[in-house]
Design a protein around this motif. Structure first.
Motif, PDB file in Angstrom:
ATOM      1  N   ASN A   1      24.089   3.988  -0.567  1.00  0.00           N
ATOM      2  CA  ASN A   1      24.104   2.860   0.247  1.00  0.00           C
ATOM      3  C   ASN A   1      24.803   3.010   1.313  1.00  0.00           C
ATOM      4  O   ASN A   1      24.768   2.728   2.756  1.00  0.00           O
ATOM      5  N   ALA A   2      26.238   3.593   0.934  1.00  0.00           N
ATOM      6  CA  ALA A   2      27.253   3.752   1.933  1.00  0.00           C
ATOM      7  C   ALA A   2      26.821   4.789   3.148  1.00  0.00           C
ATOM      8  O   ALA A   2      27.078   4.786   4.095  1.00  0.00           O
ATOM      9  N   GLY A   3      26.053   5.987   2.604  1.00  0.00           N
ATOM     10  CA  GLY A   3      25.763   6.723   3.472  1.00  0.00           C
ATOM     11  C   GLY A   3      24.736   6.188   4.252  1.00  0.00           C
ATOM     12  O   GLY A   3      24.505   6.761   5.587  1.00  0.00           O
ATOM     13  N   PHE A   4      23.868   5.393   4.053  1.00  0.00           N
ATOM     14  CA  PHE A   4      22.941   4.662   4.560  1.00  0.00           C
ATOM     15  C   PHE A   4      23.515   3.930   5.781  1.00  0.00           C
ATOM     16  O   PHE A   4      22.955   3.982   7.077  1.00  0.00           O
ATOM     17  N   VAL A   5      24.603   3.310   5.688  1.00  0.00           N
ATOM     18  CA  VAL A   5      25.529   2.519   6.634  1.00  0.00           C
ATOM     19  C   VAL A   5      25.588   3.390   7.807  1.00  0.00           C
ATOM     20  O   VAL A   5      25.751   3.203   9.068  1.00  0.00           O
ATOM     21  N   ILE A   6      26.296   4.599   7.278  1.00  0.00           N
ATOM     22  CA  ILE A   6      26.726   5.626   8.190  1.00  0.00           C
ATOM     23  C   ILE A   6      25.478   6.058   9.143  1.00  0.00           C
ATOM     24  O   ILE A   6      25.712   6.206  10.235  1.00  0.00           O
ATOM     25  N   SER A   7      24.328   6.266   8.579  1.00  0.00           N
ATOM     26  CA  SER A   7      23.263   6.522   9.125  1.00  0.00           C
ATOM     27  C   SER A   7      22.832   5.650  10.238  1.00  0.00           C
ATOM     28  O   SER A   7      22.309   6.058  11.325  1.00  0.00           O
ATOM     29  N   THR A   8      22.857   4.384  10.003  1.00  0.00           N
ATOM     30  CA  THR A   8      22.611   3.349  10.840  1.00  0.00           C
ATOM     31  C   THR A   8      23.505   3.355  12.020  1.00  0.00           C
ATOM     32  O   THR A   8      23.101   3.193  13.108  1.00  0.00           O
ATOM     33  N   ILE A   9      24.680   3.620  11.659  1.00  0.00           N
ATOM     34  CA  ILE A   9      25.774   3.837  12.933  1.00  0.00           C
ATOM     35  C   ILE A   9      25.393   4.803  13.779  1.00  0.00           C
ATOM     36  O   ILE A   9      25.632   4.702  14.891  1.00  0.00           O
ATOM     37  N   ILE A  10      24.919   5.827  13.276  1.00  0.00           N
ATOM     38  CA  ILE A  10      24.766   7.067  14.289  1.00  0.00           C
ATOM     39  C   ILE A  10      23.555   6.800  14.916  1.00  0.00           C
ATOM     40  O   ILE A  10      23.455   6.946  16.480  1.00  0.00           O
ATOM     41  N   ILE A  11      22.569   6.073  14.353  1.00  0.00           N
ATOM     42  CA  ILE A  11      21.412   5.657  15.297  1.00  0.00           C
ATOM     43  C   ILE A  11      21.894   4.799  16.130  1.00  0.00           C
ATOM     44  O   ILE A  11      21.552   4.963  17.510  1.00  0.00           O
ATOM     45  N   ARG A  12      22.777   3.893  16.192  1.00  0.00           N
ATOM     46  CA  ARG A  12      23.322   2.997  17.164  1.00  0.00           C
ATOM     47  C   ARG A  12      24.025   3.733  18.102  1.00  0.00           C
ATOM     48  O   ARG A  12      23.783   3.389  19.664  1.00  0.00           O
ATOM     49  N   LEU A  13      24.760   4.728  17.910  1.00  0.00           N
ATOM     50  CA  LEU A  13      25.477   5.503  19.013  1.00  0.00           C
ATOM     51  C   LEU A  13      24.463   6.447  19.922  1.00  0.00           C
ATOM     52  O   LEU A  13      24.662   6.460  20.911  1.00  0.00           O
ATOM     53  N   SER A  14      23.444   6.783  19.062  1.00  0.00           N
ATOM     54  CA  SER A  14      22.279   7.446  19.773  1.00  0.00           C
ATOM     55  C   SER A  14      21.767   6.713  20.954  1.00  0.00           C
ATOM     56  O   SER A  14      21.282   7.065  22.227  1.00  0.00           O
ATOM     57  N   LEU A  15      21.487   5.236  20.678  1.00  0.00           N
ATOM     58  CA  LEU A  15      21.012   4.488  21.629  1.00  0.00           C
ATOM     59  C   LEU A  15      22.014   4.001  23.121  1.00  0.00           C
ATOM     60  O   LEU A  15      21.418   3.809  24.083  1.00  0.00           O
ATOM     61  N   VAL A  16      23.187   4.363  22.828  1.00  0.00           N
ATOM     62  CA  VAL A  16      23.992   4.346  23.837  1.00  0.00           C
ATOM     63  C   VAL A  16      24.549   5.561  24.652  1.00  0.00           C
ATOM     64  O   VAL A  16      25.188   5.580  25.382  1.00  0.00           O
ATOM     65  N   SER A  17      23.811   6.791  24.024  1.00  0.00           N
ATOM     66  CA  SER A  17      24.103   7.772  24.666  1.00  0.00           C
ATOM     67  C   SER A  17      23.275   8.127  25.656  1.00  0.00           C
ATOM     68  O   SER A  17      22.185   7.403  25.841  1.00  0.00           O
ATOM     69  N   SER A  18      23.205   9.353  26.098  1.00  0.00           N
ATOM     70  CA  SER A  18      22.267   9.733  27.265  1.00  0.00           C
ATOM     71  C   SER A  18      22.036  10.938  27.234  1.00  0.00           C
ATOM     72  O   SER A  18      22.661  11.830  26.501  1.00  0.00           O
ATOM     73  N   ASP A  19      20.742  11.389  28.163  1.00  0.00           N
ATOM     74  CA  ASP A  19      20.141  12.696  27.864  1.00  0.00           C
ATOM     75  C   ASP A  19      19.910  13.289  26.467  1.00  0.00           C
ATOM     76  O   ASP A  19      19.382  12.543  25.481  1.00  0.00           O
ATOM     77  N   LEU A  20      20.494  14.711  26.271  1.00  0.00           N
ATOM     78  CA  LEU A  20      20.322  15.289  25.108  1.00  0.00           C
ATOM     79  C   LEU A  20      20.952  14.700  23.976  1.00  0.00           C
ATOM     80  O   LEU A  20      20.585  14.757  22.798  1.00  0.00           O
ATOM     81  N   ASN A  21      22.143  14.105  24.012  1.00  0.00           N
ATOM     82  CA  ASN A  21      22.909  13.498  23.049  1.00  0.00           C
ATOM     83  C   ASN A  21      22.016  12.480  22.319  1.00  0.00           C
ATOM     84  O   ASN A  21      22.493  12.282  20.897  1.00  0.00           O
ATOM     85  N   ASN A  22      21.339  11.581  22.803  1.00  0.00           N
ATOM     86  CA  ASN A  22      20.784  10.492  21.991  1.00  0.00           C
ATOM     87  C   ASN A  22      19.782  11.287  21.184  1.00  0.00           C
ATOM     88  O   ASN A  22      19.686  10.657  19.852  1.00  0.00           O
ATOM     89  N   VAL A  23      19.159  12.187  21.433  1.00  0.00           N
ATOM     90  CA  VAL A  23      17.982  12.947  20.377  1.00  0.00           C
ATOM     91  C   VAL A  23      18.795  13.659  19.433  1.00  0.00           C
ATOM     92  O   VAL A  23      18.423  13.489  18.192  1.00  0.00           O
ATOM     93  N   LEU A  24      19.928  14.305  19.764  1.00  0.00           N
ATOM     94  CA  LEU A  24      20.759  15.173  18.917  1.00  0.00           C
ATOM     95  C   LEU A  24      21.303  14.127  17.770  1.00  0.00           C
ATOM     96  O   LEU A  24      21.504  14.442  16.516  1.00  0.00           O
TER      97      LEU A  24
END
Length: 270
Positions: free
Chosen positions: A216-239
């Motif tokens: 469950n803690a790992g899933f929280v980290i996964s959600t955080i990374i998804i949120r970071l992808s939304l505020v990134s641009s170009d190639l970074n958001n996909v990666l």
């Protein structure tokens, strides 16, 4: 379908009116860009499905998060293609074709990763049903209702801002520019981070097994990374989105291995 037809009709007006209204000035004149609208409705429907999945299963709600970010990625393809003058000239737009190619490949890989995640998902079989399991389910329903309230607040806030921007454009006589809905999904995933943390804490009431807590803690980290992808641009958001999914899949693989070993040991002991 109604929104799709309205978008096509507005494009028709943009292409045929002698004087285009300021409100329609930022509208893409190419009909293929109208595909962006139904995908926006589909995305919002996925958010609703995500909320309804919370009381049922944490892993299903995480899978819905992966579905949302994958649909956001594939939706950008239609938006970027609409910028081109026409499809036959797409190869001449090197700067345009690069993000389209990245989103196409990224979306395809996300589609595969979502399928793998769901294939790995298993329901943990409690050797003894916890006495307070029903309370835990009720707590998850309360969190889901709270998230609905947050969703409504975000929708109203974005509608107010959208209306304010339109009125400002009309009043000042300047072209209206639609900035998209990335901010909406970014704010929503911030709320999801806190919901996932609360689910982690509440899950301790029914079990304190290390493997479940870590998953469950790992899933929280996964959600955080998804949120970071939304505020990134170009190639970074996909990666970043792909990294989030790969991390979630690895967590599920390890969790499945540990729980299967634990069940085997219990059977052996009995």
């Amino acid at each position: 379908m109604f929104g799709f037809l309205i978008h096509i009709f507005l494009i028709f007006l943009t292409n045929n009116l002698d004087k285009v209204p300021i409100i329609l000035s930022a509208l893409n004149p190419h009909y293929i860009s109208a595909i962006h609208t139904p995908f926006s409705f589909i995305l919002f429907f996925e958010v609703v499905l995500l909320i309804t999945a919370i009381p049922k299963s944490l892993t299903v709600s995480i899978g819905k998060q992966y579905e949302i970010i994958s649909l956001i990625t594939i939706r950008r393809v239609f938006k970027d293609i609409g910028i081109a003058e026409n499809l036959t000239d797409l190869t001449h737009y090197v700067q345009l074709f690069k993000p389209i190619l990245v989103d196409m490949i990224g979306g395809m890989l996300m589609f595969l990763l979502v399928a793998i995640f769901y294939r790995l998902r298993i329901k943990r079989k409690f050797l003894k049903k916890p006495d307070n399991l029903s309370q835990f389910i009720n707590d998850k329903k309360t969190l889901a209702v709270s998230l609905i309230v947050i969703l409504i607040a975000l929708v109203l806030s974005n509608l107010i801002n959208f209306s304010s921007d339109i009125l400002h454009s009309v009043k000042e006589g300047i072209p209206f520019e639609f900035l998209g809905d990335n901010e909406f999904y970014s704010d929503f995933f911030i709320a999801m981070i806190f919901i996932d943390v609360l689910l982690l804490i509440l899950s301790l009431a029914i079990t304190s097994h290390y493997e479940l807590v870590f998953r469950n803690a790992g899933f929280v980290i996964s959600t955080i990374i998804i949120r970071l992808s939304l505020v990134s641009s170009d190639l970074n958001n996909v990666l970043l989105a792909l990294l989030s999914m790969v991390f979630g899949i690895c967590i599920m693989l390890i969790y499945n291995f540990i729980t299967q070993e634990s069940e085997a040991n219990e059977v052996y002991k009995s």
